[in-house]
Enzyme design. Sequence first.
Site, mmCIF file in Angstrom:
data_model
loop_
_atom_site.group_PDB
_atom_site.id
_atom_site.type_symbol
_atom_site.label_atom_id
_atom_site.label_comp_id
_atom_site.label_asym_id
_atom_site.label_seq_id
_atom_site.Cartn_x
_atom_site.Cartn_y
_atom_site.Cartn_z
ATOM 1 N N CYS A 1 -4.813 10.731 1.896
ATOM 2 C CA CYS A 1 -3.958 9.537 1.783
ATOM 3 C C CYS A 1 -2.538 9.835 1.324
ATOM 4 C CB CYS A 1 -4.601 8.530 0.836
ATOM 5 S SG CYS A 1 -6.079 7.807 1.549
ATOM 6 N N LYS B 1 0.845 -1.212 0.000
ATOM 7 C CA LYS B 1 0.000 0.000 0.000
ATOM 8 C C LYS B 1 0.875 1.253 0.000
ATOM 9 C CE LYS B 1 -3.445 2.768 0.455
ATOM 10 N NZ LYS B 1 -4.311 3.077 -0.674
ATOM 11 N N LYS C 1 -0.118 11.947 3.677
ATOM 12 C CA LYS C 1 0.254 11.316 4.947
ATOM 13 C C LYS C 1 1.018 10.007 4.717
ATOM 14 C CE LYS C 1 -3.863 8.504 6.093
ATOM 15 N NZ LYS C 1 -3.415 7.175 5.767
ATOM 16 N N ARG D 1 -9.920 17.398 2.627
ATOM 17 C CA ARG D 1 -8.768 17.154 3.505
ATOM 18 C C ARG D 1 -7.481 17.290 2.681
ATOM 19 N NH1 ARG D 1 -10.543 11.464 6.192
ATOM 20 N NH2 ARG D 1 -11.123 11.056 4.030
HETATM 21 P P1 NAD Z 1 -12.478 8.360 7.578
HETATM 22 O O1 NAD Z 1 -11.820 9.239 8.583
HETATM 23 O O2 NAD Z 1 -13.275 8.949 6.475
HETATM 24 O O3 NAD Z 1 -13.429 7.320 8.328
HETATM 25 C C1 NAD Z 1 -13.079 6.596 9.477
HETATM 26 C C2 NAD Z 1 -14.373 6.234 10.227
HETATM 27 O O4 NAD Z 1 -14.054 5.319 11.271
HETATM 28 C C3 NAD Z 1 -15.040 7.443 10.895
HETATM 29 O O5 NAD Z 1 -16.405 7.479 10.518
HETATM 30 C C4 NAD Z 1 -14.894 7.163 12.389
HETATM 31 O O6 NAD Z 1 -15.960 7.672 13.163
HETATM 32 C C5 NAD Z 1 -14.852 5.638 12.404
HETATM 33 N N1 NAD Z 1 -14.209 5.046 13.590
HETATM 34 C C6 NAD Z 1 -13.009 5.335 14.118
HETATM 35 N N2 NAD Z 1 -12.752 4.532 15.184
HETATM 36 C C7 NAD Z 1 -13.825 3.721 15.335
HETATM 37 C C8 NAD Z 1 -14.157 2.678 16.243
HETATM 38 N N3 NAD Z 1 -13.325 2.302 17.228
HETATM 39 N N4 NAD Z 1 -15.354 2.059 16.103
HETATM 40 C C9 NAD Z 1 -16.201 2.424 15.119
HETATM 41 N N5 NAD Z 1 -15.930 3.406 14.227
HETATM 42 C C10 NAD Z 1 -14.752 4.043 14.320
HETATM 43 O O7 NAD Z 1 -11.293 7.462 6.993
HETATM 44 P P2 NAD Z 1 -11.163 6.895 5.491
HETATM 45 O O8 NAD Z 1 -10.798 7.987 4.550
HETATM 46 O O9 NAD Z 1 -12.333 6.020 5.213
HETATM 47 O O10 NAD Z 1 -9.853 5.991 5.643
HETATM 48 C C11 NAD Z 1 -9.850 4.801 6.436
HETATM 49 C C12 NAD Z 1 -8.504 4.107 6.232
HETATM 50 O O11 NAD Z 1 -8.391 3.663 4.888
HETATM 51 C C13 NAD Z 1 -7.283 4.984 6.483
HETATM 52 O O12 NAD Z 1 -6.271 4.203 7.037
HETATM 53 C C14 NAD Z 1 -6.886 5.440 5.096
HETATM 54 O O13 NAD Z 1 -5.516 5.759 5.010
HETATM 55 C C15 NAD Z 1 -7.218 4.213 4.284
HETATM 56 N N6 NAD Z 1 -7.547 4.468 2.876
HETATM 57 C C16 NAD Z 1 -8.277 5.573 2.542
HETATM 58 C C17 NAD Z 1 -8.618 5.785 1.204
HETATM 59 C C18 NAD Z 1 -9.403 7.011 0.809
HETATM 60 O O14 NAD Z 1 -9.480 7.279 -0.391
HETATM 61 N N7 NAD Z 1 -9.990 7.760 1.730
HETATM 62 C C19 NAD Z 1 -8.208 4.872 0.216
HETATM 63 C C20 NAD Z 1 -7.510 3.739 0.600
HETATM 64 C C21 NAD Z 1 -7.177 3.543 1.935
#
Ligand code: NAD
Length: 435
Positions: free
Chosen positions: A261, A205, A264, A329
């Site tokens: 993404c 990743k 960071k 973001r």
């Molecule tokens: P986000 O911040 O949009 O969503 C995270 C969600 O998790 C939030 O709604 C939060 O309330 C919830 N959460 C946190 N802790 C929790 C818990 N203990 N129990 C229940 N809910 C909980 O994050 P995102 O953009 O969806 O990214 C998630 C992960 O995926 C990150 O590690 C990111 O790097 C990775 N990622 C993101 C993308 C992207 O395009 N956004 C693509 C690939 C990978």
Amino acid sequence: MRITVIGTGYVGLVVGTGLAENGHTVACVDKDAHKIERLKKAILPTYEPGLEELVTRNLEEERLAFTSDLDKAIGDCLLVFICVGTPPTTDGDADTSEVFAAAEAIGRAMRGYRVIVNKSTCPVGTTERIRDTIAGLTAHEFDVVANPEFLKEGAAVDDFMRPDRIVIGSEDVRVVEIMKELYAPFLRTGKPFFTMSFRSAEMTKYAVNTMIAARISMINELANVCQAYEADITEVREGLASDSRIGAAYLFPGLGFGGSCLPKDVVACARLGRKAGIECDMLEATTRVNERQRERFAKVVLDYYGDAIAQKRIALWGASFKPRTDDIRGAPALHIIDALLAAGAKVIAYDSKAGPRLSEVYGDAITVAPKMYASIEGADGLVVATEWNEFRRPDYDRMAEHMRERVIFDGRNLYTPRVLAEHGFRYFSIGRASA
Ligand code: NAD
């Protein structure tokens, strides 16, 4: 299969909905109770093309459910996906506290064998730590899998449904078979299913995101050299991208990469390397070039007006870090807005999807216009910060009528300098001569 997805953000909501769309019974859990209550009514927290329709359909068919009751959801499934955020710490490391909070909750709630699949982007070695955390909290048998997610916001549904590949970090034959069965419908076009160690999957990743980021920084740096020597990056790009060793993806010069993404992950990967004593010059330069690119562009705008900027009304088209998402973001647009506000300019922004998010961040400090042409009414200049389709070929005559001063700062190279000059515009773009 019965599946629980923890986290309903940009990734979790797409993953949960995409799995439900393929027939699975999915419970999506979030600690944000307000978000869950709205999702139960199919009100989405984010804009992602095609997602609302899928959420609505799968809710109606009762394949998809939203809940704040993590214990119940974990008690009743085979697979548990972790899709929580891993934002940067102040030092730039990935903050995995939400991942471990989720792992602890899983460990306490398990009532039988579970497969815990981590999709959050985490430092190499995290999957083993998730395993150890859960093992300390349960006597039940379980397995862990590193399953990085490669979807792109703006095309997330399609990316999840038709991935370029699936990467599974697990060396356990039984688990690999479960994951193969899960993903088989997504790989019908023959795209590969790779199995590897936890650590290789986690590193894959970072490798993908850092490579994409490096390409963007490289084309931006080349664009700046082009401009200094009166070469045109648009022409150079054609010669470059047609080389079969190089290809065309992510070679558009602009304001640099943003979002939650790439920025960071590049920093976190460099930190991983440094901690192991590896010089990570390429990764660190990728970030430096990226930050400099938006600073450089903001300076072009400010230099154009000089001291008069404090009396100027500047329109800005596009706020999201890229088109087809409302995610701001890390968006380059925010840097430009901050620079304009710091210089005393009045900012009128327009973004059909991200407008409300801009208002949340800036409140009364800027005006968010409801319509594209309304935003340039009486403007002394226009900054184009995101390449939404509607900005690609606007009505130049109408723009000329609305604007007080005809000047465009195009951070996405959308326009043809000659055409804008014909309409009486001063025009600044990236890696090309000004008109
Ligand atoms: P986000 O911040 O949009 O969503 C995270 C969600 O998790 C939030 O709604 C939060 O309330 C919830 N959460 C946190 N802790 C929790 C818990 N203990 N129990 C229940 N809910 C909980 O994050 P995102 O953009 O969806 O990214 C998630 C992960 O995926 C990150 O590690 C990111 O790097 C990775 N990622 C993101 C993308 C992207 O395009 N956004 C693509 C690939 C990978």
